[in-house]
Design a protein around this motif. Structure first.
Motif, PDB file in Angstrom:
ATOM      1  N   HIS A  92      23.516  15.513 -32.449  1.00 51.04           N
ATOM      2  CA  HIS A  92      22.758  16.192 -33.508  1.00 51.04           C
ATOM      3  C   HIS A  92      21.271  15.920 -33.348  1.00 51.04           C
ATOM      4  CE1 HIS A  92      26.497  16.849 -35.925  1.00 51.04           C
ATOM      5  NE2 HIS A  92      26.863  15.728 -35.320  1.00 51.04           N
ATOM      6  N   THR A  93      20.464  16.859 -33.831  1.00 51.15           N
ATOM      7  CA  THR A  93      19.010  16.689 -33.879  1.00 51.15           C
ATOM      8  C   THR A  93      18.561  16.651 -35.325  1.00 51.15           C
ATOM      9  OG1 THR A  93      18.489  19.049 -33.922  1.00 51.15           O
ATOM     10  CG2 THR A  93      18.807  18.016 -31.744  1.00 51.15           C
ATOM     11  N   ASP A  94      17.264  16.338 -35.543  1.00 46.98           N
ATOM     12  CA  ASP A  94      16.735  16.497 -36.893  1.00 46.98           C
ATOM     13  C   ASP A  94      16.376  17.978 -37.115  1.00 46.98           C
ATOM     14  OD1 ASP A  94      13.775  14.814 -35.736  1.00 46.98           O
ATOM     15  OD2 ASP A  94      14.096  16.990 -35.864  1.00 46.98           O
ATOM     16  N   THR A  95      15.889  18.324 -38.269  1.00 44.39           N
ATOM     17  CA  THR A  95      15.704  19.733 -38.636  1.00 44.39           C
ATOM     18  C   THR A  95      14.316  20.264 -38.303  1.00 44.39           C
ATOM     19  OG1 THR A  95      15.063  19.074 -40.888  1.00 44.39           O
ATOM     20  CG2 THR A  95      17.401  19.561 -40.472  1.00 44.39           C
ATOM     21  N   ARG A  96      13.486  19.444 -37.727  1.00 45.44           N
ATOM     22  CA  ARG A  96      12.135  19.896 -37.393  1.00 45.44           C
ATOM     23  C   ARG A  96      12.172  20.734 -36.118  1.00 45.44           C
ATOM     24  NH1 ARG A  96       9.126  14.120 -37.695  1.00 45.44           N
ATOM     25  NH2 ARG A  96      10.972  13.629 -36.433  1.00 45.44           N
ATOM     26  N   GLY A  97      11.286  21.757 -36.038  1.00 47.48           N
ATOM     27  CA  GLY A  97      11.194  22.572 -34.846  1.00 47.48           C
ATOM     28  C   GLY A  97      12.140  23.755 -34.877  1.00 47.48           C
ATOM     29  N   ASN A  98      12.175  24.473 -33.752  1.00 51.55           N
ATOM     30  CA  ASN A  98      12.977  25.677 -33.618  1.00 51.55           C
ATOM     31  C   ASN A  98      14.461  25.332 -33.542  1.00 51.55           C
ATOM     32  OD1 ASN A  98      14.390  27.732 -31.643  1.00 51.55           O
ATOM     33  ND2 ASN A  98      12.697  28.835 -32.656  1.00 51.55           N
ATOM     34  N   ALA A  99      15.292  26.056 -34.329  1.00 46.72           N
ATOM     35  CA  ALA A  99      16.721  25.759 -34.403  1.00 46.72           C
ATOM     36  C   ALA A  99      17.412  25.946 -33.057  1.00 46.72           C
ATOM     37  CB  ALA A  99      17.381  26.622 -35.473  1.00 46.72           C
ATOM     38  N   LEU A 100      17.039  27.015 -32.293  1.00 42.29           N
ATOM     39  CA  LEU A 100      17.673  27.252 -30.996  1.00 42.29           C
ATOM     40  C   LEU A 100      17.307  26.160 -30.002  1.00 42.29           C
ATOM     41  CD1 LEU A 100      19.399  29.028 -29.210  1.00 42.29           C
ATOM     42  CD2 LEU A 100      17.351  30.402 -28.654  1.00 42.29           C
ATOM     43  N   ASN A 108      16.542  23.159 -30.777  1.00 45.35           N
ATOM     44  CA  ASN A 108      17.283  21.959 -31.184  1.00 45.35           C
ATOM     45  C   ASN A 108      18.734  21.999 -30.727  1.00 45.35           C
ATOM     46  OD1 ASN A 108      15.092  20.709 -32.398  1.00 45.35           O
ATOM     47  ND2 ASN A 108      15.536  21.548 -34.448  1.00 45.35           N
ATOM     48  N   LEU A 109      19.337  23.204 -30.739  1.00 44.10           N
ATOM     49  CA  LEU A 109      20.720  23.326 -30.290  1.00 44.10           C
ATOM     50  C   LEU A 109      20.827  22.985 -28.806  1.00 44.10           C
ATOM     51  CD1 LEU A 109      23.624  24.135 -30.965  1.00 44.10           C
ATOM     52  CD2 LEU A 109      23.008  26.504 -30.381  1.00 44.10           C
ATOM     53  N   ASN A 110      19.874  23.535 -28.016  1.00 42.89           N
ATOM     54  CA  ASN A 110      19.878  23.235 -26.577  1.00 42.89           C
ATOM     55  C   ASN A 110      19.638  21.741 -26.322  1.00 42.89           C
ATOM     56  OD1 ASN A 110      20.353  25.922 -25.937  1.00 42.89           O
ATOM     57  ND2 ASN A 110      18.134  26.417 -25.843  1.00 42.89           N
ATOM     58  N   LEU A 111      18.703  21.171 -27.107  1.00 43.47           N
ATOM     59  CA  LEU A 111      18.405  19.740 -26.936  1.00 43.47           C
ATOM     60  C   LEU A 111      19.636  18.898 -27.246  1.00 43.47           C
ATOM     61  CD1 LEU A 111      16.381  17.441 -26.457  1.00 43.47           C
ATOM     62  CD2 LEU A 111      15.748  17.614 -28.890  1.00 43.47           C
ATOM     63  N   SER A 112      20.344  19.240 -28.312  1.00 42.85           N
ATOM     64  CA  SER A 112      21.520  18.459 -28.686  1.00 42.85           C
ATOM     65  C   SER A 112      22.619  18.567 -27.629  1.00 42.85           C
ATOM     66  CB  SER A 112      22.044  18.909 -30.052  1.00 42.85           C
ATOM     67  OG  SER A 112      22.550  20.233 -29.997  1.00 42.85           O
ATOM     68  N   GLN A 113      22.726  19.759 -26.987  1.00 50.93           N
ATOM     69  CA  GLN A 113      23.729  19.885 -25.935  1.00 50.93           C
ATOM     70  C   GLN A 113      23.388  18.990 -24.747  1.00 50.93           C
ATOM     71  OE1 GLN A 113      26.687  21.859 -26.093  1.00 50.93           O
ATOM     72  NE2 GLN A 113      27.107  20.494 -24.361  1.00 50.93           N
ATOM     73  N   ARG A 114      22.093  18.946 -24.411  1.00 49.51           N
ATOM     74  CA  ARG A 114      21.688  18.066 -23.313  1.00 49.51           C
ATOM     75  C   ARG A 114      21.951  16.594 -23.674  1.00 49.51           C
ATOM     76  NH1 ARG A 114      17.367  21.854 -22.996  1.00 49.51           N
ATOM     77  NH2 ARG A 114      15.957  20.476 -24.155  1.00 49.51           N
ATOM     78  N   ARG A 115      21.736  16.250 -24.949  1.00 44.22           N
ATOM     79  CA  ARG A 115      22.019  14.885 -25.385  1.00 44.22           C
ATOM     80  C   ARG A 115      23.522  14.556 -25.283  1.00 44.22           C
ATOM     81  NH1 ARG A 115      18.070  14.547 -30.780  1.00 44.22           N
ATOM     82  NH2 ARG A 115      16.146  14.126 -29.628  1.00 44.22           N
ATOM     83  N   ALA A 116      24.346  15.490 -25.684  1.00 43.74           N
ATOM     84  CA  ALA A 116      25.794  15.282 -25.579  1.00 43.74           C
ATOM     85  C   ALA A 116      26.215  15.131 -24.121  1.00 43.74           C
ATOM     86  CB  ALA A 116      26.542  16.432 -26.244  1.00 43.74           C
ATOM     87  N   VAL A 154      29.513  18.425 -27.002  1.00 48.94           N
ATOM     88  CA  VAL A 154      29.203  19.541 -27.893  1.00 48.94           C
ATOM     89  C   VAL A 154      27.884  19.263 -28.599  1.00 48.94           C
ATOM     90  CG1 VAL A 154      29.929  20.889 -29.909  1.00 48.94           C
ATOM     91  CG2 VAL A 154      31.630  20.090 -28.253  1.00 48.94           C
ATOM     92  N   GLY A 155      26.926  20.202 -28.494  1.00 36.79           N
ATOM     93  CA  GLY A 155      25.660  20.084 -29.200  1.00 36.79           C
ATOM     94  C   GLY A 155      25.728  20.774 -30.546  1.00 36.79           C
ATOM     95  N   LYS A 156      25.373  20.088 -31.595  1.00 39.38           N
ATOM     96  CA  LYS A 156      25.424  20.630 -32.947  1.00 39.38           C
ATOM     97  C   LYS A 156      24.054  21.031 -33.467  1.00 39.38           C
ATOM     98  CE  LYS A 156      29.847  20.251 -33.966  1.00 39.38           C
ATOM     99  NZ  LYS A 156      30.671  21.404 -34.443  1.00 39.38           N
ATOM    100  N   GLY A 157      22.980  20.727 -32.721  1.00 39.16           N
ATOM    101  CA  GLY A 157      21.636  21.068 -33.175  1.00 39.16           C
ATOM    102  C   GLY A 157      21.303  20.424 -34.494  1.00 39.16           C
ATOM    103  N   GLU A 158      20.630  21.193 -35.374  1.00 41.41           N
ATOM    104  CA  GLU A 158      20.217  20.686 -36.678  1.00 41.41           C
ATOM    105  C   GLU A 158      21.133  21.158 -37.790  1.00 41.41           C
ATOM    106  OE1 GLU A 158      16.360  22.798 -36.561  1.00 41.41           O
ATOM    107  OE2 GLU A 158      17.056  23.814 -38.389  1.00 41.41           O
ATOM    108  N   SER A 159      22.331  21.653 -37.421  1.00 43.04           N
ATOM    109  CA  SER A 159      23.202  22.314 -38.399  1.00 43.04           C
ATOM    110  C   SER A 159      23.893  21.365 -39.361  1.00 43.04           C
ATOM    111  CB  SER A 159      24.259  23.158 -37.662  1.00 43.04           C
ATOM    112  OG  SER A 159      25.071  22.301 -36.851  1.00 43.04           O
TER     113      SER A 159
END
Length: 853
Positions: A777-785, A787-795, A815-820
């Motif tokens: 998961h990411t925090d809610t700051r920045g662009n949602a898309l 953040n989704l890509n970033l969270s997938q890379r983190r996973a 699985v990347g969940k982004g800021e959702s």
């Protein structure tokens, strides 16, 4: 009936009638005189005859006569009759006083020699209760309760009966040139009837086996005395059978009656009933000059073969027995030296410290001929016969010195032997053993000649429940010879060869217990490893019981390392040594595991984070105590590897709902305590100068307090640190990985996160059939898309980390969940602190399947 037997029967009948015609008290007096002068064979005859019809004797006289009779039987090694008489007199529960109390000790020893160990403990206990000075019975009780401790290494040795034995006593061999010199009571066609007053057995002489090859000696294991080379290794099969598979094994109640050697008719195993045993290997008398018409006993040679030290009773009288009173008619044993000249031993002379008031005998010499150990009952000892030492300086013997209470006891220590490394072997009837004389071992200080270790029982099969003594061997105990009467008991001593097939020392027991250091409760079935220190190839693993304990038997006289790794706890490596451990009592090893809740401030400016090192003493650990759902939050701050409580630490407890800060300074016990609101998160900070800052999240308690959630809170709390327990979680549960945080806009795993992921690695290893989904998961700051890509890379980064640690990729899905799915109210447009945003940059795993075995 033959004429010889008829005459003998007529004589015995007439003698018996004559005895009964006398006053029984006078017969007791004659028996007592024989007993006091150690004429046990004659004393037995007189006591047995008088006790058949004790006319005119008082009850006190009868009890005393029976006690003396029983001890006489014990002294001549007739334990069957000794047990019979002791049982008869002690079953009447007489009131024993003074020296008579020793009857309980003697009976306990007899019962042990007869293999009746539980009953022996009862009489050891009585002996302990009636006197205060001698507490050796406590050690015998411990050993008798765990006889297996001295028998578990029996398979390491092969024992063989050798063909030099005769119907008489044969014992105490020593190496000489390429053969053996030993003591024997065989008559060797002598026309003179010579017997000991003690047990009516033949007087002793020195005999010689010229070449060890005759008994299939494979390796003498010691430098051949008087020869420049060691006895050659022989590969030929020995002429004798393995003990335990032949008729030399002691008989049982199912066997036919075994008859013994010549001697007193009252002594079991000593009467000649058509039995003779002739040597199958020829030997000869060792020396005409040394062998006199009296007793010659155990001897030792200077290592160049030029001199001999031997035991002798040089005067007419009795048998020269240790422990005799000063006014007795039997003369003492003494030590003599002789030199080899003109093909025989000459210049025979006494060693200066001999005396007519005490005995000296059983010599052995160190490899450099500078120290002699011997046996004596001279004044200054501990009781019975002791082992003493004397130095040989410039052709003179120094004043004897007692080896002290480590070796010597109130009983009898005798038959010493010193190997080429300075290890001392001796026999004792009072160190705890399998029965009567056992062989013991102790390391010695080669400089001082005094003991430098702990006395050890050699155990079975070198020892038995009979007499075992007169050992010679090499420093590794690879092979050698010993003496024992295990064949038929009594005075039927024989020489046996032994060969070591297995380990030298066997094993010693240790009970391992593994506890939680905080709760002091044992772990349920925890796996650990152990190895001989410095030898990783010896590593083995074990699992404790449901009570957190296990009994191991570790190779004796070694140092070990125990390695324990448990999810959520600091790995522990504990050292253990059994070099000074008991042979028959289990040692105890308690291991306490400390919880893994260490947070180190990586932002400290003294060093860049990627190169910073932290010593153990610089780490603060905030440990929690108590109920995780309580409104009181308390714990202890510790520092260093040993988790010592530390004073002077500033503790902050920050309410994440209101921003309220509670502070306190720890006292000497390192404890802290705060009030908390269960529905709010808290940050717990620990700060002290020269220490790294400790900071951790204390999460709120969910309103829904089901049993499973309470257990999950315990499992997930930083104070516990464990990630997963198949007993508490089910498929579909989502488990948060504590402290897996990322820097803003980064997918790389931080070093503090890597430490937490190691717990997940251990969880996957512990549960090889579990399949999980890694959620980032990411925090809610920045662009949602973005953040989704970033969270997938983190996973994906977490999955790669676990793969590098050996976890199969097929068991994981990233699985990347982004800021959702934020964990707090920090949505788009909401002003939040950095700490609140960091809580949303997290990683979890979801259990997709668990296949339990």
């Amino acid at each position: 009936m033959s004429l010889r037997r008829l005459i003998l029967l007529t004589y015995l009948t007439t003698a018996t009638l004559a005895l009964f015609a006398q006053n029984t008290s006078k017969v007791f007096q004659k028996a007592n005189t024989q007993f006091e002068t150690l004429g046990y064979a004659k004393a037995i005859e007189l006591y047995e005859t008088a006790l058949k019809k004790p006319k005119g004797a008082s009850e006190e006289e009868i009890v005393k006569a029976k006690l003396n009779l029983a001890l006489s039987y014990k002294s001549v090694k007739d334990y069957a009759n000794a047990e019979r008489v002791y049982r008869d007199v002690l079953s009447a529960n007489p009131i024993l006083k003074g020296d008579d109390i020793k009857a309980y000790r003697h009976f306990a020893q007899v019962l042990s020699s007869n293999g009746k160990y539980p009953e022996a403990n009862k009489y050891w206990q009585k002996f302990n209760e009636l006197q205060e000075q001698d507490k050796r019975g406590i050690e015998f009780i411990k050993l008798n309760s765990n006889r297996e401790a001295l028998e578990r290494n029996a398979g390491s040795y092969k024992i063989e009966y050798v063909g030099i034995n005769s119907s008489s006593a044969d014992f105490s061999p020593v190496y000489y040139k390429k053969g053996l010199v030993f003591v024997s009571g065989r008559s060797a066609n002598s026309g003179i009837r010579r017997v000991f007053n003690w047990d009516a057995s033949s007087f002793l002489d020195l005999f010689y086996l010229e070449d060890l090859k005759a008994i299939g000696n494979e390796s003498s294991g010691a430098s051949a005395i008087g020869s420049s080379s060691q006895a050659p290794i022989q590969k030929t099969a020995p002429a004798s059978k393995k003990l335990g598979n032949d008729y030399y094994t002691p008989p049982t109640s199912n066997d036919t009656k075994t008859v013994g050697r010549k001697g007193n008719e009252y002594i079991t195993g000593s009467k000649d009933l058509d039995y003779e045993e002739n040597p199958t290997i020829p030997t000869e008398k060792f020396s005409k000059n040394l062998n006199s018409k009296y007793h010659e006993g155990p001897c030792a040679f200077f290592h160049d073969g030029s001199k001999i030290i031997f035991t002798r009773n040089s005067q007419i009288g009795g048998g020269g027995i240790f422990g005799q009173k000063k006014n007795a008619t039997i003369n003492r044993l003494k030590l003599y030296t002789a030199e080899f000249e003109d093909n025989d031993w000459r210049k025979i002379k006494e060693i200066p410290f001999n005396s007519n008031d005490y005995s000296c005998g059983h010599p052995t010499l160190t490899i450099d001929d500078k120290i002699m150990y011997f046996v004596s009952d001279m004044p200054g000892g501990y009781g019975g016969t002791d082992i003493w030492m004397t130095h040989y300086n410039n052709g003179e013997w120094t004043k004897p010195q007692n080896l002290g209470g480590t070796v010597n006891t109130r009983g009898n220590e005798m038959f010493p032997f010193i190997d080429e490394r300075g290890n001392l072997y001796f026999s004792s009837d009072f160190h705890p053993g399998l029965g009567d004389l056992d062989i013991f071992f102790i390391p010695m200080n080669t400089a001082t000649g005094m003991p430098s270790g702990k006395v050890r029982n050699l155990g079975a099969p070198l020892n038995s429940n009979k007499d075992d003594f007169g050992i010679i061997t090499d420093s590794e105990r690879r092979t050698g010879f010993l003496s024992s009467n295990r064949k038929r008991g009594g005075t039927d001593d024989d020489i046996y060869k032994f060969t070591r097939l297995g380990t030298l020392y066997g094993c010693r027991e240790v009970v391992v217990n593994i506890y939680d250091n905080e709760t002091k409760k044992p772990f349920d079935r925890i796996r650990f490893e152990y190895e001989i220190k410095g030898n990783t190839s010896s590593r083995e693993s074990a699992i404790t019981s449901s009570l957190g304990t296990i009994k191991l038997c570790l190779e004796a006289d070694n140092d070990f390392s125990f390695i324990v790794k448990q999810n959520g706890f600091q790995a522990e490596t504990v050292s253990f040594s059994n070099k000074d451990a008991s042979d028959y009592e289990s040692s105890k090893l308690d291991i306490y595991l400390k919880k893994e809740i260490v947070l180190v401030d990586k932002n400290k400016k003294s060093k860049p984070a990627e190169t910073k090192t932290q010593t153990e003493s610089d780490i603060l650990v905030a440990r929690r105590n108590g109920n995780p759902v309580s409104t009181i939050f308390r714990g202890i701050v510790t520092a260093g590897k040993d988790s010592t409580p530390i004073a002077g630490v500033k503790i902050k407890f920050i309410n994440q709902c209101t921003g309220t800060v509670q502070e306190m300074i720890t006292g000497s016990d390192g404890s802290y305590e705060f009030k908390r609101e269960l529905n709010c998160d808290y940050i717990l900070e620990s700060v002290k100068e020269n220490f790294g800052k400790s900071s951790e999240l204390v999460p709120k308690v969910e309103e829904k307090r089901s049993i499973i959630n309470i257990f999950r809170k315990k499992a997930l709390a930083p104070s516990v640190g464990s990630l997963f327990d198949t007993k508490l979680y089910k498929v579909g549960d989502v488990v948060k990985l504590d402290n897996i945080y990322y820097d803003s806009d980064s997918y790389k795993i931080r070093k503090d996160a890597a430490r937490e992921l190691e717990k997940l690695v251990r969880t996957m290893q512990k549960n090889p059939n579990m399949i999980i989904e890694i959620r980032s998961h990411t925090d809610t700051r920045g662009n949602a898309l973005d953040n989704l890509n970033l969270s997938q890379r983190r996973a994906n980064e977490v999955v790669d980390f676990l793969v590098d640690k050996g976890v199969a990729r097929a068991r994981m899905r990233g699985v990347g969940k982004g800021e959702s799915e934020p964990v707090n109210s920090c949505g788009d447009g909401v002003q939040c602190t950095e700490a609140e945003h960091q809580r949303n940059r997290r990683t979890e795993f979801k259990i997709l399947s668990i296949e339990r075995k």
